[in-house]
Design an enzyme around this catalytic site. Structure first.
Site, mmCIF file in Angstrom:
data_model
loop_
_atom_site.group_PDB
_atom_site.id
_atom_site.type_symbol
_atom_site.label_atom_id
_atom_site.label_comp_id
_atom_site.label_asym_id
_atom_site.label_seq_id
_atom_site.Cartn_x
_atom_site.Cartn_y
_atom_site.Cartn_z
ATOM 1 N N HIS A 181 36.169 43.272 48.949
ATOM 2 C CA HIS A 181 37.506 42.897 48.469
ATOM 3 C C HIS A 181 37.936 43.837 47.346
ATOM 4 C CE1 HIS A 181 41.057 40.773 47.806
ATOM 5 N NE2 HIS A 181 40.611 39.554 47.555
ATOM 6 N N HIS A 184 44.431 42.803 45.650
ATOM 7 C CA HIS A 184 45.045 41.610 45.069
ATOM 8 C C HIS A 184 44.705 41.332 43.609
ATOM 9 C CE1 HIS A 184 45.222 40.223 49.524
ATOM 10 N NE2 HIS A 184 46.140 41.135 49.231
ATOM 11 N N TYR A 186 41.880 41.704 41.968
ATOM 12 C CA TYR A 186 40.532 41.285 41.621
ATOM 13 C C TYR A 186 39.717 42.504 41.172
ATOM 14 C CZ TYR A 186 42.337 37.011 43.587
ATOM 15 O OH TYR A 186 43.119 35.904 43.827
#
Length: 359
Positions: A181, A184, A186
């Site tokens: 990931h 977004h 993060y």
């Protein structure tokens, strides 16, 4: 013939169709006790329904590599063996339905320790299972979020190790694909963007320094993830800022590097790292970012962003804008989207024996 329902092969894994489910947090894990971070009945029912509906690949929601890497106290994690055993129930069922099980490995960075969205999503303290978030720099995401603790180099290296350990556990849990990931807002995204990374050491400043952490994570995970299994990377292709942000040009440049480091597909989203930005949301609004990566680099891509009907999804893949589509909200509304889309496009898709009367 429907391009959307043609199989797709990455490394030695063949995915039965191009209708995929992106990671979408359910905020439904236990916040404390021996089952903390482990998938429960809700997660099984949620993912099982989409597999029975014909979805080719399902990416399990952002799953934290450490307790402090969760977005909320109610998120999934894969930092211990209890969690591994609970995930096996899900992966076994997905495989039995012909669906490829994937998992997104994540660290939420400065956007950690928040309440569930339907409770307002505000940051929570230790009285509500919370903790102090971590980040590349002591910069809060917005006025609601606390200033994160700036990570030391030793702590950065420990998180790299946590990603590798999480990948080992994901493999033991039966997952066929791992996704990192990097989107977004993060932790990995926070390091990539000059908007959130103000470090002056080897992990900040220049493009090369800001991408260092991400590439170290990729290398560490690729080292433990089997050569025959694909590794994905989710990216926010732009911060949607006019200056001092991560850009589409950066994404194209970085995609080529990720490909060299063993990433097999780029899952292209946008935004999430800067608060208060205006995003021109509309049908397929993020598809052009995926198309640009596909056209300008050797990296395969998956497209996301308000893809809601069979004809739209078919055109994206058939026109070469992406190799697959990830449908989020539409699969929440309709777990059997793939089966219905196949019928509309004159294609075949797996249907469980129990559901044959619906064909």
């Amino acid at each position: 013939m429907s391009t959307l329902f043609e199989p797709y092969t990455l490394r030695e894994l063949t995915i039965p169709n191009r209708v995929w489910m992106p990671p979408m947090c359910q905020y439904s894990a236990a916040p404390e006790g021996p089952e903390t971070g482990a998938p429960a009945d809700w997660h099984f029912a949620h993912y099982a329904a989409r597999a029975a509906g014909g979805t080719g690949l399902i990416i399990v929601e952002a799953t934290a590599v450490s307790p402090e890497g969760r977005i909320s106290p109610y998120d999934l994690g894969i930092w211990n063996d209890t969690q591994v055993e609970a995930f096996r129930r899900i992966t076994r069922f997905l495989v039995a339905q012909g669906t490829v099980p994937a998992i997104q490995l994540a660290h939420s960075g400065r956007k950690a320790s928040t309440d569930r969205p339907w409770k307002g999503g505000a940051p929570v303290g230790t009285d509500a299972y919370g903790w102090r978030p971590l980040g590349p720099s002591p910069l809060a995401f917005d006025e609601r979020h606390p200033v994160p603790a700036e990570l030391s180099v030793a702590e950065i290296q420990e998180i790299v190790r946590q990603f590798a350990d999480a990948a080992r556990r994901a493999l033991a849990a039966g997952f066929e694909v791992a996704e990192l990931h990097g989107a977004h807002g993060y932790l990995i995204n926070e390091f990539l963007s000059p908007h959130s990374n103000r470090r002056t050491d080897a992990y900040g400043g220049s493009y090369e320094n800001r991408t260092r952490f991400a590439l170290e994570v990729v290398d560490a995970v690729r080292e433990v993830w089997p050569d025959d299994k694909p590794l994905f990377f989710r990216i926010s292709a732009t911060d949607w800022l006019e200056e001092d942000g991560w850009t589409a040009d950066d994404t194209v440049r970085f995609a080529a590097q990720l490909h060299e480091h063993g990433i097999d597909l780029l899952d292209v989203s946008t935004g999430g790292n800067a608060s208060g930005v205006r995003i021109p949301v509309g049908p397929g609004y993020q598809v052009p970012f995926a198309a640009r990566v596909k056209n300008e680099t050797p990296m395969p891509v998956a497209a996301v962003g308000l893809i809601t009907d069979a004809e739209q999804a078919e055109k994206i893949v058939a026109n070469g804008e992406a190799d697959a589509v990830l449908l989020g909200r539409e699969l929440l509304r309709n777990p059997s989207f793939a089966r219905l889309a196949a019928r509309e496009l004159g294609a075949d898709v797996h249907v469980p024996d129990q559901y044959h009367r619906s064909v």
